[in-house]
Design a protein around this motif. Structure first.
Motif, PDB file in Angstrom:
ATOM      1  N   LEU A   1      13.575   9.178   0.730  1.00 59.36           N
ATOM      2  CA  LEU A   1      13.900  10.014   2.250  1.00 59.36           C
ATOM      3  C   LEU A   1      12.674   8.929   2.869  1.00 59.36           C
ATOM      4  O   LEU A   1      11.871   9.978   2.421  1.00 59.36           O
ATOM      5  N   ILE A   2      12.694   8.015   3.599  1.00 53.09           N
ATOM      6  CA  ILE A   2      12.021   7.871   5.197  1.00 53.09           C
ATOM      7  C   ILE A   2      12.305   8.334   6.186  1.00 53.09           C
ATOM      8  O   ILE A   2      13.692   8.033   6.679  1.00 53.09           O
ATOM      9  N   ILE A   3      11.517   8.941   6.615  1.00 52.42           N
ATOM     10  CA  ILE A   3      11.425   9.334   8.118  1.00 52.42           C
ATOM     11  C   ILE A   3      10.506   8.544   8.847  1.00 52.42           C
ATOM     12  O   ILE A   3       9.529   8.795   8.534  1.00 52.42           O
ATOM     13  N   GLY A   4      11.654   8.244   9.893  1.00 58.96           N
ATOM     14  CA  GLY A   4      10.143   7.425  11.100  1.00 58.96           C
ATOM     15  C   GLY A   4      10.771   7.764  12.455  1.00 58.96           C
ATOM     16  O   GLY A   4      11.323   7.766  13.167  1.00 58.96           O
ATOM     17  N   ARG A   5       8.870   8.127  12.947  1.00 55.22           N
ATOM     18  CA  ARG A   5       8.741   7.931  14.484  1.00 55.22           C
ATOM     19  C   ARG A   5       8.301   7.240  15.407  1.00 55.22           C
ATOM     20  O   ARG A   5       7.565   7.302  15.281  1.00 55.22           O
ATOM     21  N   ASP A   6       9.092   7.606  16.127  1.00 56.01           N
ATOM     22  CA  ASP A   6       8.397   6.116  17.555  1.00 56.01           C
ATOM     23  C   ASP A   6       7.401   6.853  18.575  1.00 56.01           C
ATOM     24  O   ASP A   6       7.945   7.458  18.630  1.00 56.01           O
ATOM     25  N   VAL A   7       6.333   6.029  18.450  1.00 58.96           N
ATOM     26  CA  VAL A   7       4.834   7.567  18.784  1.00 58.96           C
ATOM     27  C   VAL A   7       4.901   5.991  19.759  1.00 58.96           C
ATOM     28  O   VAL A   7       3.990   6.486  20.301  1.00 58.96           O
ATOM     29  N   THR A   8       5.555   4.950  19.643  1.00 59.07           N
ATOM     30  CA  THR A   8       5.045   4.475  20.850  1.00 59.07           C
ATOM     31  C   THR A   8       4.573   4.336  21.862  1.00 59.07           C
ATOM     32  O   THR A   8       3.172   4.535  23.082  1.00 59.07           O
ATOM     33  N   ASP A   9       5.212   4.874  23.234  1.00 58.62           N
ATOM     34  CA  ASP A   9       4.890   5.940  24.802  1.00 58.62           C
ATOM     35  C   ASP A   9       4.089   6.683  24.164  1.00 58.62           C
ATOM     36  O   ASP A   9       3.541   7.237  24.883  1.00 58.62           O
ATOM     37  N   ASP A  10       3.385   7.462  23.356  1.00 61.25           N
ATOM     38  CA  ASP A  10       3.481   8.781  23.026  1.00 61.25           C
ATOM     39  C   ASP A  10       2.048   8.289  22.948  1.00 61.25           C
ATOM     40  O   ASP A  10       0.373   8.405  23.856  1.00 61.25           O
ATOM     41  N   LEU A  11       1.147   6.892  22.478  1.00 63.74           N
ATOM     42  CA  LEU A  11      -0.177   6.340  22.556  1.00 63.74           C
ATOM     43  C   LEU A  11      -0.382   5.637  23.382  1.00 63.74           C
ATOM     44  O   LEU A  11      -1.404   5.733  24.217  1.00 63.74           O
TER      45      LEU A  11
ATOM     46  N   ASN B   1      12.381  -8.441  18.656  1.00 67.66           N
ATOM     47  CA  ASN B   1      11.830  -8.231  17.504  1.00 67.66           C
ATOM     48  C   ASN B   1       9.757  -8.157  18.216  1.00 67.66           C
ATOM     49  O   ASN B   1       8.739  -8.605  17.989  1.00 67.66           O
ATOM     50  N   LEU B   2       9.980  -7.216  18.593  1.00 66.14           N
ATOM     51  CA  LEU B   2       9.115  -5.920  19.541  1.00 66.14           C
ATOM     52  C   LEU B   2       8.739  -5.276  18.190  1.00 66.14           C
ATOM     53  O   LEU B   2       8.833  -4.614  17.071  1.00 66.14           O
ATOM     54  N   ILE B   3       7.354  -5.495  18.231  1.00 71.35           N
ATOM     55  CA  ILE B   3       6.385  -4.413  17.556  1.00 71.35           C
ATOM     56  C   ILE B   3       5.793  -2.876  17.943  1.00 71.35           C
ATOM     57  O   ILE B   3       5.535  -3.273  19.064  1.00 71.35           O
ATOM     58  N   ARG B   4       6.218  -2.223  17.428  1.00 74.55           N
ATOM     59  CA  ARG B   4       6.338  -0.688  17.647  1.00 74.55           C
ATOM     60  C   ARG B   4       5.671   0.174  16.773  1.00 74.55           C
ATOM     61  O   ARG B   4       5.636  -0.157  15.588  1.00 74.55           O
ATOM     62  N   ASN B   5       5.118   1.544  16.985  1.00 72.32           N
ATOM     63  CA  ASN B   5       4.047   1.868  16.574  1.00 72.32           C
ATOM     64  C   ASN B   5       4.919   3.159  16.503  1.00 72.32           C
ATOM     65  O   ASN B   5       5.779   4.009  16.783  1.00 72.32           O
ATOM     66  N   PHE B   6       5.349   2.997  14.770  1.00 71.43           N
ATOM     67  CA  PHE B   6       5.595   4.614  14.038  1.00 71.43           C
ATOM     68  C   PHE B   6       4.981   5.746  13.125  1.00 71.43           C
ATOM     69  O   PHE B   6       3.859   5.327  12.949  1.00 71.43           O
ATOM     70  N   ARG B   7       5.240   6.886  13.126  1.00 72.99           N
ATOM     71  CA  ARG B   7       3.752   7.738  12.417  1.00 72.99           C
ATOM     72  C   ARG B   7       5.382   7.784  11.051  1.00 72.99           C
ATOM     73  O   ARG B   7       6.510   8.382  11.147  1.00 72.99           O
ATOM     74  N   LEU B   8       5.109   7.734   9.856  1.00 67.47           N
ATOM     75  CA  LEU B   8       6.521   7.472   8.749  1.00 67.47           C
ATOM     76  C   LEU B   8       6.080   8.831   7.362  1.00 67.47           C
ATOM     77  O   LEU B   8       4.880   8.884   7.112  1.00 67.47           O
TER      78      LEU B   8
ATOM     79  N   ARG C   1       0.378  -1.517   0.073  1.00 64.69           N
ATOM     80  CA  ARG C   1       0.129   0.221   0.113  1.00 64.69           C
ATOM     81  C   ARG C   1       1.246   1.205  -0.543  1.00 64.69           C
ATOM     82  O   ARG C   1       0.904   2.237  -0.546  1.00 64.69           O
ATOM     83  N   PHE C   2       1.806   1.082   0.360  1.00 62.77           N
ATOM     84  CA  PHE C   2       2.970   2.529   0.659  1.00 62.77           C
ATOM     85  C   PHE C   2       3.260   3.116  -0.972  1.00 62.77           C
ATOM     86  O   PHE C   2       3.515   3.972  -1.127  1.00 62.77           O
ATOM     87  N   ARG C   3       3.697   2.065  -1.071  1.00 65.87           N
ATOM     88  CA  ARG C   3       4.536   2.172  -2.785  1.00 65.87           C
ATOM     89  C   ARG C   3       3.291   1.779  -3.818  1.00 65.87           C
ATOM     90  O   ARG C   3       3.969   3.140  -4.471  1.00 65.87           O
ATOM     91  N   GLU C   4       2.202   1.876  -3.400  1.00 67.94           N
ATOM     92  CA  GLU C   4       1.507   2.564  -4.411  1.00 67.94           C
ATOM     93  C   GLU C   4       1.222   3.542  -3.941  1.00 67.94           C
ATOM     94  O   GLU C   4       0.780   4.172  -5.277  1.00 67.94           O
TER      95      GLU C   4
ATOM     96  N   VAL D   1       2.015   9.168   8.469  1.00 74.19           N
ATOM     97  CA  VAL D   1       1.354   7.790   8.422  1.00 74.19           C
ATOM     98  C   VAL D   1       1.613   7.118   8.957  1.00 74.19           C
ATOM     99  O   VAL D   1       2.804   6.120   9.204  1.00 74.19           O
ATOM    100  N   PRO D   2       0.184   6.558   9.465  1.00 69.63           N
ATOM    101  CA  PRO D   2       0.371   5.996  10.617  1.00 69.63           C
ATOM    102  C   PRO D   2       0.744   4.063  10.203  1.00 69.63           C
ATOM    103  O   PRO D   2       0.680   3.991   9.278  1.00 69.63           O
ATOM    104  N   THR D   3       1.978   3.382  10.819  1.00 67.72           N
ATOM    105  CA  THR D   3       2.851   2.197  11.052  1.00 67.72           C
ATOM    106  C   THR D   3       3.114   1.223  12.142  1.00 67.72           C
ATOM    107  O   THR D   3       3.301   2.265  13.019  1.00 67.72           O
ATOM    108  N   THR D   4       3.204   0.252  11.841  1.00 70.17           N
ATOM    109  CA  THR D   4       3.973  -0.387  13.158  1.00 70.17           C
ATOM    110  C   THR D   4       4.946  -1.481  12.310  1.00 70.17           C
ATOM    111  O   THR D   4       5.035  -2.156  11.182  1.00 70.17           O
ATOM    112  N   LEU D   5       6.339  -1.618  13.375  1.00 65.57           N
ATOM    113  CA  LEU D   5       7.700  -1.972  12.399  1.00 65.57           C
ATOM    114  C   LEU D   5       7.857  -3.367  13.521  1.00 65.57           C
ATOM    115  O   LEU D   5       8.170  -2.751  14.910  1.00 65.57           O
TER     116      LEU D   5
END
Length: 554
Positions: free
Chosen positions: A281-291, A260-267, A237-240, A251-255
């Protein structure tokens, strides 16, 4: 303008003294400047033919100079413009060439000039700096060659202004340096990928730390091959989406991160067109703690609202339960006090019955206030807004407290405008007036005054006012009095009875009618409480009894 210089002509006024600058000459010369006619000019020609060639050189786009023995013997018109010297002045002829060179480039350029005079060798093209007439610095690209000028060896040079190119390259290098520092130091994960193959070209240290890879393990691979997407379908979906836009934000996603911990990011993604190789250029912000914090805050808010609702329901239920036996106590106490069935036999019994009735009445007033407050907090307080004449309700309240004011030794007065009409709930107006008048009487010493008022303002609003000459309050005490159960006096030294709910209830009743409460008070002088109805909630009757148009001053 073409000007010749005789062999024995002395040098004239020098050019501007060079200022110290920090620019450095570029290491490479990406652009080339075509050879000019000056490189092949020969000496021994007639003055007319030299003038013709000079006129031709004046039409070129680049500057052309001829230097012999370090002195200008010819300078064309574009060179005059390049250095900011009027051509008609003829100031260049006879001036030393090195006076116009930047001090950091002087030795290099003069060395090349000497080599060129000896054997016509030297760099084919190079860059250096010249001093402009206004003191600024310009960059030029130079092509030079040995010629015969008036029977003697000289060096002809073609100079092209490349200042804009040099500054652009300098700005580009500076921007690249800043980007590298940001790329290296930012706590957000950053990755550069090939926009076509999606293979990683570079990643920053935060990326390495977040996912627990070595840099060599990730370069040349895709994020899918590294198993970073917690949702494998997201990559497609990101590619399209990137096919239709050059930028994606928030863009919200999980990585899958280290361990192997799954955390929430905004891309955030941006396409970069670099030559023929587009990158992403891809920038990811870890928002797990904020959520997590937001969820905990919402959970706490829900629990607080639930507890508040339970408290309000409890107060409402208890108030109802208390009022039933209390009404019975008041009724029997009144029978005994007034000896309705017969004499009680002892006057002290009647006095005690009166005390019971008075205390019960006070307790009932407190319970009624608590019930009203619970209705406000639970959102169950209803207001039936209609256009009403507020005077009957206000005058009734004045009559109810008249005896209490008399017993307190106070003068009770009013100033009421009979032409004002309010869109309000008459029941709430009564409760507001009773609360404010009761407070004013309670906190005013004998000999003082209490006044009830209703007046219009120039802006079309109307104000219900209760003013007294009582003990007054400081700004800090006003804040306390506005809070539910707030008591200005301490619980041990308080001289006046009350639940501390009067002003909070008045403010809530006013807000329910789209009005507002204002308090002006001075310690030892008195207090004025105003309930302000906005222009669309107030009207004035015309002399014939018809309402004035909306917005007209009341």
């Amino acid at each position: 303008m073409f000007t010749r210089s005789p062999d024995n002509e002395p040098a004239t006024a020098p050019g501007p003294a060079p200022d110290k600058v920090t620019d450095t000459a570029p290491d490479t010369v990406p652009d080339t400047v075509p050879a000019t006619a000056a490189e092949k000019a020969s000496g021994g020609e007639t003055a007319d033919r030299l003038s013709d060639k000079a006129a031709l050189l004046d039409t070129l786009g680049e500057g052309v100079v001829v230097v012999r023995d370090g002195v200008f013997v010819y300078v064309n018109a574009p060179m005059h413009r390049m250095l900011g010297v009027p051509q008609s002045a003829g100031d260049f002829i006879g001036q030393r060439f090195d006076d116009w060179l930047h001090e950091d480039d002087r030795d290099r350029v003069l060395g090349n000039h000497k080599i060129r005079l000896i054997d016509d060798e030297g760099p084919e093209e190079y860059r250096f700096r010249l001093r402009h007439a206004d003191g600024d610095t310009i960059w030029v690209s130079c092509r030079a060659g040995q010629i015969e000028w008036e029977g003697k060896k000289a060096v002809a040079a073609s100079l092209f202004d490349v200042t804009a190119q040099v500054r652009e390259q300098s700005d580009r290098r500076r921007a690249e340096k800043i980007f590298r520092n940001v790329f290296r130091l930012t706590p957000e994960i950053m990755a550069l990928t090939d926009a076509v193959t999606e293979r990683l070209i570079d990643v920053n240290p935060a990326f390495i730390n977040m996912f627990g890879f070595r840099r060599d393990d990730v370069i040349g691979k895709t994020m899918s091959e590294l198993g970073l997407w917690a949702d494998p379908m997201f990559a497609g979906r990101f590619r399209e989406e990137l096919k239709n836009t050059a930028t994606m934000t928030d863009v919200p996603t999980t990585l899958k991160t280290r361990g192997n911990l799954i955390r929430n990011f905004r891309l955030f993604a941006q396409k970069i067109e670099e030559d023929a190789e587009p990158m992403l250029l891809i920038i990811g912000r870890d928002v797990t703690d904020d959520l997590i914090q937001a969820q905990e805050l919402q959970r706490s808010r829900d629990m607080a609202e639930l507890a508040n609702r339970a408290k309000s329901e409890f107060l409402a239920n208890m108030s109802h339960e208390l009022r039933t036996p209390l009404n019975a106590i008041l009724g029997f106490a009144e029978i005994l006090k007034d000896e309705l069935i017969g004499p009680v036999g002892n006057e002290r019994y009647a006095e005690y019955a009166g005390d019971i009735h008075e205390s019960g009445t006070h307790l009932l007033a407190i319970i009624n206030d608590i019930l009203d407050l619970s209705k406000v907090e639970s959102g169950r307080l209803e207001a039936h807004l209609t256009w009403v004449n507020p005077l009957p309700a206000m005058q009734m309240c004045e009559t109810l407290v008249q005896q209490r004011a008399y017993e307190a030794g106070l003068k009770l007065s009013h100033r009421l405008d009979p032409a004002i009409r309010l869109e309000a709930d008459e029941r709430l107006i009564k409760q507001i007036c009773l609360n404010l008048l009761s407070n004013a009487i309670k906190f005013t010493e004998p000999g003082g005054q209490v006044e009830l008022g209703l007046e219009g303002r120039v802006d079309g609003s109307a104000v219900l006012v209760v003013e007294d000459t009582g003990i007054g309050m400081t700004p800090e005490e006003i804040k306390i009095a506005k809070r539910p159960f707030g008591q200005v006096d301490s619980s041990l030294s308080r001289r006046h009875q009350g639940s501390g709910l009067g002003l909070p209830l008045v403010a809530a009743f006013a807000e329910k009618m789209n009005a507002s409460m204002s308090i002006v008070s001075r310690k030892g002088v008195g207090t004025c409480v105003s309930i302000i109805f906005p222009p669309h909630k107030a009207r004035r009757l015309d002399p014939d009894g018809t309402p004035a148009p909306d917005g007209q001053a009341v």
